[in-house]
Design a protein around this motif. Structure first.
Motif, short mmCIF file in Angstrom:
data_model
loop_
_atom_site.label_atom_id
_atom_site.label_comp_id
_atom_site.label_asym_id
_atom_site.label_seq_id
_atom_site.Cartn_x
_atom_site.Cartn_y
_atom_site.Cartn_z
N GLN A 174 0.84 -1.20 0.00
CA GLN A 174 0.00 0.00 0.00
C GLN A 174 0.87 1.24 0.00
OE1 GLN A 174 -3.43 -0.01 -0.05
NE2 GLN A 174 -3.41 2.21 -0.21
N PHE A 175 0.62 2.16 -0.94
CA PHE A 175 1.45 3.36 -1.04
C PHE A 175 1.31 4.23 0.21
CE2 PHE A 175 3.74 6.83 -2.26
CZ PHE A 175 3.08 7.90 -2.83
N ILE A 176 0.27 4.97 0.34
CA ILE A 176 0.08 5.81 1.52
C ILE A 176 -1.09 5.23 2.31
CG2 ILE A 176 -0.56 8.13 2.34
CD1 ILE A 176 2.28 7.87 1.24
N PRO A 177 -0.89 4.90 3.56
CA PRO A 177 0.15 5.40 4.46
C PRO A 177 1.32 4.44 4.71
CG PRO A 177 -1.63 4.50 5.75
CD PRO A 177 -2.02 4.32 4.32
N ILE A 178 1.68 3.61 3.75
CA ILE A 178 2.74 2.61 3.90
C ILE A 178 2.40 1.67 5.07
CG2 ILE A 178 5.23 2.20 4.16
CD1 ILE A 178 4.68 3.55 1.61
N THR A 179 1.21 1.21 5.11
CA THR A 179 0.77 0.16 6.02
C THR A 179 -0.20 -0.74 5.28
OG1 THR A 179 -1.03 1.55 6.86
CG2 THR A 179 1.03 1.56 8.12
N PRO A 180 -0.22 -2.01 5.61
CA PRO A 180 0.67 -2.70 6.55
C PRO A 180 2.07 -2.83 5.98
CG PRO A 180 -0.69 -4.29 5.40
CD PRO A 180 -1.18 -2.94 4.97
N VAL A 181 3.06 -2.80 6.86
CA VAL A 181 4.44 -2.94 6.44
C VAL A 181 4.78 -4.40 6.30
CG1 VAL A 181 6.83 -2.61 7.15
CG2 VAL A 181 5.17 -0.78 7.52
N ALA A 182 5.31 -4.74 5.11
CA ALA A 182 5.71 -6.12 4.87
C ALA A 182 7.13 -6.38 5.40
CB ALA A 182 5.65 -6.42 3.38
N PHE A 183 8.01 -5.38 5.22
CA PHE A 183 9.41 -5.53 5.64
C PHE A 183 9.93 -4.20 6.16
CE2 PHE A 183 9.27 -9.49 3.50
CZ PHE A 183 8.69 -9.28 2.27
N TRP A 184 10.70 -4.27 7.26
CA TRP A 184 11.40 -3.12 7.82
C TRP A 184 12.90 -3.32 7.68
CZ3 TRP A 184 9.38 1.38 9.57
CH2 TRP A 184 8.06 1.42 10.02
N GLY A 185 13.60 -2.21 7.51
CA GLY A 185 15.04 -2.25 7.64
C GLY A 185 15.44 -2.09 9.09
N GLN A 186 16.74 -2.14 9.36
CA GLN A 186 17.24 -2.08 10.74
C GLN A 186 17.47 -0.66 11.21
OE1 GLN A 186 19.22 -2.40 8.19
NE2 GLN A 186 20.87 -0.97 8.66
N GLY A 187 17.44 0.31 10.28
CA GLY A 187 17.61 1.72 10.63
C GLY A 187 19.03 2.21 10.47
N THR A 188 19.16 3.50 10.20
CA THR A 188 20.46 4.16 10.11
C THR A 188 20.37 5.49 10.85
OG1 THR A 188 22.22 4.87 8.59
CG2 THR A 188 19.97 5.27 7.87
N GLN A 189 21.37 5.79 11.67
CA GLN A 189 21.34 6.97 12.53
C GLN A 189 21.80 8.21 11.77
OE1 GLN A 189 20.49 7.36 16.04
NE2 GLN A 189 20.63 9.52 15.42
N VAL A 190 21.00 9.25 11.85
CA VAL A 190 21.34 10.55 11.28
C VAL A 190 21.38 11.56 12.43
CG1 VAL A 190 20.57 12.44 9.78
CG2 VAL A 190 20.34 10.06 9.02
#
Length: 121
Positions: free
Chosen positions: A101-117
């Motif tokens: 699903q485009f907006i609101p990007i839910t349900p999420v099928a896959f997440w990344g682990q994140g990157t700190q900014v």
């Protein structure tokens, strides 16, 4: 099973630019919309930008409109987030997420682990 890996986050100064990457392995990302979420310390994850599966439609949060740019390269199985003119409030962990699903990007099928900014004033 698709795995997402973010990269490109680091410590920078106000006004600097960063380019984050979200690369998929174990499968294609081309059939998913992808969103970039920011999580500030002690807060939930906010959707800051998203791109549809075909790369024809994009979404930006109010603070990111006219500043961030989200693109995708199907040949590299990667989605990018260009962040120019960074501000202290852009600080956080950035996660990419894939959804049918485009907006609101839910349900999420896959997440990344994140990157700190981190942006230093």
């Amino acid at each position: 099973h698709v795995q997402l890996v973010e990269s490109g986050g680091r410590y920078v100064q106000v006004g600097d630019s960063l380019r984050l990457s979200c690369t998929a392995s174990g499968g294609t990302l081309s059939t998913y919309a992808v969103g970039w979420f920011r999580q500030r310390p002690g807060q939930g994850r906010d959707l800051v930008a998203a791109i549809d599966a075909l790369g024809k439609s994009t979404y930006y949060g109010e603070s990111e409109e006219d500043r961030f740019i989200v693109t995708r390269d199907s040949s590299e199985n990667t989605v990018f987030l260009e962040m120019p003119d960074l501000k202290p409030e852009d600080t956080g962990v950035y996660y990419c997420a894939a959804s049918s699903q485009f907006i609101p990007i839910t349900p999420v099928a896959f997440w990344g682990q994140g990157t700190q900014v981190t942006i230093s004033a």
